[in-house]
Design a protein around this motif. Sequence first.
Motif, PDB file in Angstrom:
ATOM      1  N   ARG A 425       0.590  -1.436  -0.126  1.00  0.00           N
ATOM      2  CA  ARG A 425      -0.243  -0.135   0.275  1.00  0.00           C
ATOM      3  C   ARG A 425       0.944   1.236   0.093  1.00  0.00           C
ATOM      4  O   ARG A 425       0.093   2.429   0.496  1.00  0.00           O
ATOM      5  CB  ARG A 425      -0.735  -0.057   1.402  1.00  0.00           C
ATOM      6  CG  ARG A 425      -2.148  -0.836   1.453  1.00  0.00           C
ATOM      7  CD  ARG A 425      -3.016  -1.310   0.050  1.00  0.00           C
ATOM      8  NE  ARG A 425      -4.218  -1.714   0.045  1.00  0.00           N
ATOM      9  CZ  ARG A 425      -3.864  -3.504  -0.643  1.00  0.00           C
ATOM     10  NH1 ARG A 425      -2.292  -3.713  -1.498  1.00  0.00           N
ATOM     11  NH2 ARG A 425      -5.069  -4.079  -0.500  1.00  0.00           N
ATOM     12  N   SER A 427       2.767   3.759  -1.836  1.00  0.00           N
ATOM     13  CA  SER A 427       2.760   4.688  -3.684  1.00  0.00           C
ATOM     14  C   SER A 427       3.687   5.316  -3.671  1.00  0.00           C
ATOM     15  O   SER A 427       4.583   5.737  -2.988  1.00  0.00           O
ATOM     16  CB  SER A 427       1.347   4.936  -3.789  1.00  0.00           C
ATOM     17  OG  SER A 427       0.945   6.220  -2.718  1.00  0.00           O
ATOM     18  N   GLY A 428       3.476   4.737  -4.668  1.00  0.00           N
ATOM     19  CA  GLY A 428       4.346   6.368  -5.523  1.00  0.00           C
ATOM     20  C   GLY A 428       4.520   6.702  -6.601  1.00  0.00           C
ATOM     21  O   GLY A 428       4.003   6.244  -7.531  1.00  0.00           O
ATOM     22  N   SER A 447       9.958   4.324  -9.555  1.00  0.00           N
ATOM     23  CA  SER A 447       8.148   5.035  -8.825  1.00  0.00           C
ATOM     24  C   SER A 447       9.162   4.971  -6.854  1.00  0.00           C
ATOM     25  O   SER A 447       8.585   5.503  -6.337  1.00  0.00           O
ATOM     26  CB  SER A 447       6.968   3.895  -8.960  1.00  0.00           C
ATOM     27  OG  SER A 447       8.177   2.379  -8.192  1.00  0.00           O
ATOM     28  N   TRP A 448      10.121   4.423  -6.804  1.00  0.00           N
ATOM     29  CA  TRP A 448      10.951   4.747  -5.577  1.00  0.00           C
ATOM     30  C   TRP A 448      11.596   6.057  -5.572  1.00  0.00           C
ATOM     31  O   TRP A 448      12.674   6.001  -5.575  1.00  0.00           O
ATOM     32  CB  TRP A 448      11.240   3.519  -4.462  1.00  0.00           C
ATOM     33  CG  TRP A 448      10.461   2.046  -4.623  1.00  0.00           C
ATOM     34  CD1 TRP A 448       9.229   2.318  -5.043  1.00  0.00           C
ATOM     35  CD2 TRP A 448      11.285   0.726  -4.377  1.00  0.00           C
ATOM     36  NE1 TRP A 448       9.125   0.702  -4.363  1.00  0.00           N
ATOM     37  CE2 TRP A 448      10.101   0.355  -4.592  1.00  0.00           C
ATOM     38  CE3 TRP A 448      12.173   0.697  -3.768  1.00  0.00           C
ATOM     39  CZ2 TRP A 448      10.495  -1.263  -3.926  1.00  0.00           C
ATOM     40  CZ3 TRP A 448      12.233  -0.699  -3.773  1.00  0.00           C
ATOM     41  CH2 TRP A 448      11.366  -1.215  -3.550  1.00  0.00           C
ATOM     42  N   GLU A 486      -0.291  11.733 -15.068  1.00  0.00           N
ATOM     43  CA  GLU A 486      -0.996  10.924 -14.901  1.00  0.00           C
ATOM     44  C   GLU A 486      -1.892  11.232 -16.311  1.00  0.00           C
ATOM     45  O   GLU A 486      -2.588  12.538 -16.854  1.00  0.00           O
ATOM     46  CB  GLU A 486      -2.152  11.798 -13.689  1.00  0.00           C
ATOM     47  CG  GLU A 486      -3.223  10.901 -13.338  1.00  0.00           C
ATOM     48  CD  GLU A 486      -2.852   9.807 -13.158  1.00  0.00           C
ATOM     49  OE1 GLU A 486      -3.748   8.376 -13.372  1.00  0.00           O
ATOM     50  OE2 GLU A 486      -1.509   8.893 -12.186  1.00  0.00           O
ATOM     51  N   VAL A 563       0.733   8.718 -10.760  1.00  0.00           N
ATOM     52  CA  VAL A 563       0.990   7.597  -9.352  1.00  0.00           C
ATOM     53  C   VAL A 563       1.104   5.514  -9.316  1.00  0.00           C
ATOM     54  O   VAL A 563       0.738   5.660  -9.896  1.00  0.00           O
ATOM     55  CB  VAL A 563      -0.136   7.946  -8.068  1.00  0.00           C
ATOM     56  CG1 VAL A 563      -0.251   7.098  -7.067  1.00  0.00           C
ATOM     57  CG2 VAL A 563       0.434   9.686  -8.503  1.00  0.00           C
ATOM     58  N   HIS A 564       1.904   5.045  -8.866  1.00  0.00           N
ATOM     59  CA  HIS A 564       1.921   3.377  -8.875  1.00  0.00           C
ATOM     60  C   HIS A 564       1.315   3.664  -7.488  1.00  0.00           C
ATOM     61  O   HIS A 564       1.910   4.014  -6.210  1.00  0.00           O
ATOM     62  CB  HIS A 564       3.643   3.668  -9.519  1.00  0.00           C
ATOM     63  CG  HIS A 564       3.829   1.924  -9.361  1.00  0.00           C
ATOM     64  ND1 HIS A 564       2.619   1.335 -10.051  1.00  0.00           N
ATOM     65  CD2 HIS A 564       4.487   1.080  -9.012  1.00  0.00           C
ATOM     66  CE1 HIS A 564       3.321  -0.229 -10.000  1.00  0.00           C
ATOM     67  NE2 HIS A 564       4.142  -0.667  -8.895  1.00  0.00           N
ATOM     68  N   HIS A 565       0.209   2.738  -7.705  1.00  0.00           N
ATOM     69  CA  HIS A 565      -0.082   1.764  -6.413  1.00  0.00           C
ATOM     70  C   HIS A 565       0.114   0.627  -6.763  1.00  0.00           C
ATOM     71  O   HIS A 565      -0.007  -0.672  -7.736  1.00  0.00           O
ATOM     72  CB  HIS A 565      -1.542   2.052  -6.232  1.00  0.00           C
ATOM     73  CG  HIS A 565      -2.379   3.269  -6.188  1.00  0.00           C
ATOM     74  ND1 HIS A 565      -2.076   4.481  -5.251  1.00  0.00           N
ATOM     75  CD2 HIS A 565      -2.545   4.562  -7.320  1.00  0.00           C
ATOM     76  CE1 HIS A 565      -2.367   5.017  -5.054  1.00  0.00           C
ATOM     77  NE2 HIS A 565      -2.808   5.364  -6.517  1.00  0.00           N
ATOM     78  N   ARG A 566       0.748  -0.772  -5.902  1.00  0.00           N
ATOM     79  CA  ARG A 566       1.162  -1.814  -6.206  1.00  0.00           C
ATOM     80  C   ARG A 566      -0.008  -2.712  -4.899  1.00  0.00           C
ATOM     81  O   ARG A 566      -1.453  -1.768  -4.491  1.00  0.00           O
ATOM     82  CB  ARG A 566       2.295  -2.044  -5.186  1.00  0.00           C
ATOM     83  CG  ARG A 566       3.871  -1.641  -6.427  1.00  0.00           C
ATOM     84  CD  ARG A 566       5.131  -1.707  -5.948  1.00  0.00           C
ATOM     85  NE  ARG A 566       5.693  -0.707  -4.745  1.00  0.00           N
ATOM     86  CZ  ARG A 566       6.030  -1.738  -3.522  1.00  0.00           C
ATOM     87  NH1 ARG A 566       6.849  -2.885  -4.281  1.00  0.00           N
ATOM     88  NH2 ARG A 566       6.341  -0.785  -2.350  1.00  0.00           N
ATOM     89  N   LYS A 567      -0.403  -4.147  -5.527  1.00  0.00           N
ATOM     90  CA  LYS A 567      -0.500  -4.938  -4.754  1.00  0.00           C
ATOM     91  C   LYS A 567       0.227  -5.696  -3.553  1.00  0.00           C
ATOM     92  O   LYS A 567      -0.191  -5.918  -2.690  1.00  0.00           O
ATOM     93  CB  LYS A 567      -1.468  -5.590  -5.158  1.00  0.00           C
ATOM     94  CG  LYS A 567      -2.365  -4.949  -6.506  1.00  0.00           C
ATOM     95  CD  LYS A 567      -3.776  -5.808  -6.945  1.00  0.00           C
ATOM     96  CE  LYS A 567      -4.629  -5.163  -7.964  1.00  0.00           C
ATOM     97  NZ  LYS A 567      -5.543  -6.209  -8.535  1.00  0.00           N
ATOM     98  N   TYR A 572       8.219  -5.975  -7.545  1.00  0.00           N
ATOM     99  CA  TYR A 572       7.530  -4.891  -8.508  1.00  0.00           C
ATOM    100  C   TYR A 572       6.459  -5.559  -9.336  1.00  0.00           C
ATOM    101  O   TYR A 572       5.439  -6.307  -8.963  1.00  0.00           O
ATOM    102  CB  TYR A 572       8.871  -4.310  -9.605  1.00  0.00           C
ATOM    103  CG  TYR A 572       9.976  -3.915  -9.172  1.00  0.00           C
ATOM    104  CD1 TYR A 572      10.264  -2.285  -8.368  1.00  0.00           C
ATOM    105  CD2 TYR A 572      11.122  -3.927  -9.216  1.00  0.00           C
ATOM    106  CE1 TYR A 572      10.915  -1.807  -7.805  1.00  0.00           C
ATOM    107  CE2 TYR A 572      12.332  -3.685  -8.653  1.00  0.00           C
ATOM    108  CZ  TYR A 572      11.936  -2.591  -8.466  1.00  0.00           C
ATOM    109  OH  TYR A 572      13.215  -1.946  -8.218  1.00  0.00           O
TER     110      TYR A 572
END
Length: 572
Positions: A425, A427-428, A447-448, A486, A563-567, A572
């Motif tokens: 959760r 995000s970046g 993204s980091w 975006e 914005v990048h949202h991971r699960k 990655y």
Amino acid sequence: MVALAENPKKRLTVQVAEVAPETTTIRSLDWDRDRFDIEFGLQNGTTYNSFIIRGEQTALVDTSHEKFRQLFLDTLKNQINPVDIDYLIISHTEPDHSGLVKDVLQLAPDVTVVGSKVAIQFLEDLVHQPFKRRIVKNGDRLDLGNGHELEFVIAPNLHWPDTIFTYDHKTQILFTCDAFGLHYCSDATFDEDLEAISPDFEFYYECLMAPNARSVLSALKRMGELEKIGMIATGHGPLLYHNVEELTGRYRRWSQSQTKAETVVGIFYVSEYGFSDRLAQSITNGITKTGVAVEWVDLKSADLQELQEIVSRCTGIVVGTPPTSDTAAQTALSAVLGAAKEKQAVGIFETGGGDDEPIDPLLSKFRDLGLTPAFPAIRIKQTPTDNIYKLCEEAGTDLGQWVTRDKSIKAMKSLGADLDKALGRLSGGLYIITAKKGDVKSAMLASWVSQASFKPLGISIAVAKDRAIESLMQVGDKFVLNVLEEGNYQGLMKHFLKRFAPGADRFEGVRTQSAENGAPILTDALAYMECEVVSRMDGGDHWIVYSTVYAGRVSKPDALTAVHHRKVGNHY
């Protein structure tokens, strides 16, 4: 002690110091060198150390890099009349230490050159003139008089096959050339500031000694048979006097760890042939980025039984095509083929020597044995460029990732489900880093990224150690941080997410323009910033790269950053 300057722009100086009774060092200080053998970024320059031992007879241990020709020779002549040098001891024949051997022979034609059998053979091809020689084996001694009895220790593959150490029983100094050295340039002759030199000492070991960890342990065993070692006179960096036990202990621990590694790739080539050394080093650099251990073996001087044992325990093997005219190398190559086993990864590169074993028949033999090519064969048709060395590095990374693929998948599944989801959760933003050094360009999706300071303006970026761009983000290197927009980032993201073949152009089909620092700016990015790397911190499988920002521009002031949202949080 005296220091002489040659060219202020190049910042080349020479330091002369008495380090023990009748023992003088001539240290050639290369203050601004920022790369060594293409791949290794240097933060603190380097030195090339030479030594004069005066007994009833006189010995010169090693010379210097050819860029110091006039400085070194003038300094040498200020210390001693060259015709009074009785012995020239060659620790090994790599050009940064033997670059002025021919010059010394012209000044002292009656000098006797002392070295291993392999070193003397290499020198014959290097100087192209007759010279007196004395071939030494392990335990041989040379008495200079006045108590200076020199004992020789054979230390092959540290990091060339012809390496010898020289131990002076009077002063208890061990002259080791590359071993225990570091690329670190300062006015300090000795290692009194352990904290300052430790990072470069470890980096040097990882680059040059780790692939020969077994040879390091063999050398340490032979060193243990000598009397007390009071000083280690290295070929690069400060001499070790205050921390001999501590730093040799580090070599032992690191080498023991390397030899116990679960995943090992063997690189089999002929040193001192074509461009094999530098090509093998570039491939090694790529492999070690993935956390895989490497062992180098010189096909020309390998013990066949030991060679077969190494091949049998390797997960992957890399072969630099040896000369077809070299019987010993061809016999060793046959031993590699005989010991290779199904499901190993294999990679082959031409060495550029002009008499190379043909690649395609050799590759077919490995395929018939059930080995899987991990990267396309590297074919050298001309003098290797920086792009070729970068291709080799990327090929090594592909091989390293291939042999660790099962381990990587297992690690992804190892994190607890709740923790994995919670970490995901974080995000970046979405960014693309672009860099250029010389003719070499690279890029990666990131993204980091985070702002890290106001004064100076600074950012931090986490860069995975196995990323191709990592070697272009050493301290002092410059790059561009491109910010994606975006709702308008999918095309660029898809392009830079794909897997590129080694050496492929990351920017083919992408609109770019050049920043002031030379790196590509992505024309379709929302904004860009020009940055310079200030420091790097080890973050496990990533480098945390802190950089200052000195220029930038926004193309659409009202647009938002993608914005990048991971699960999940463990990949990655």
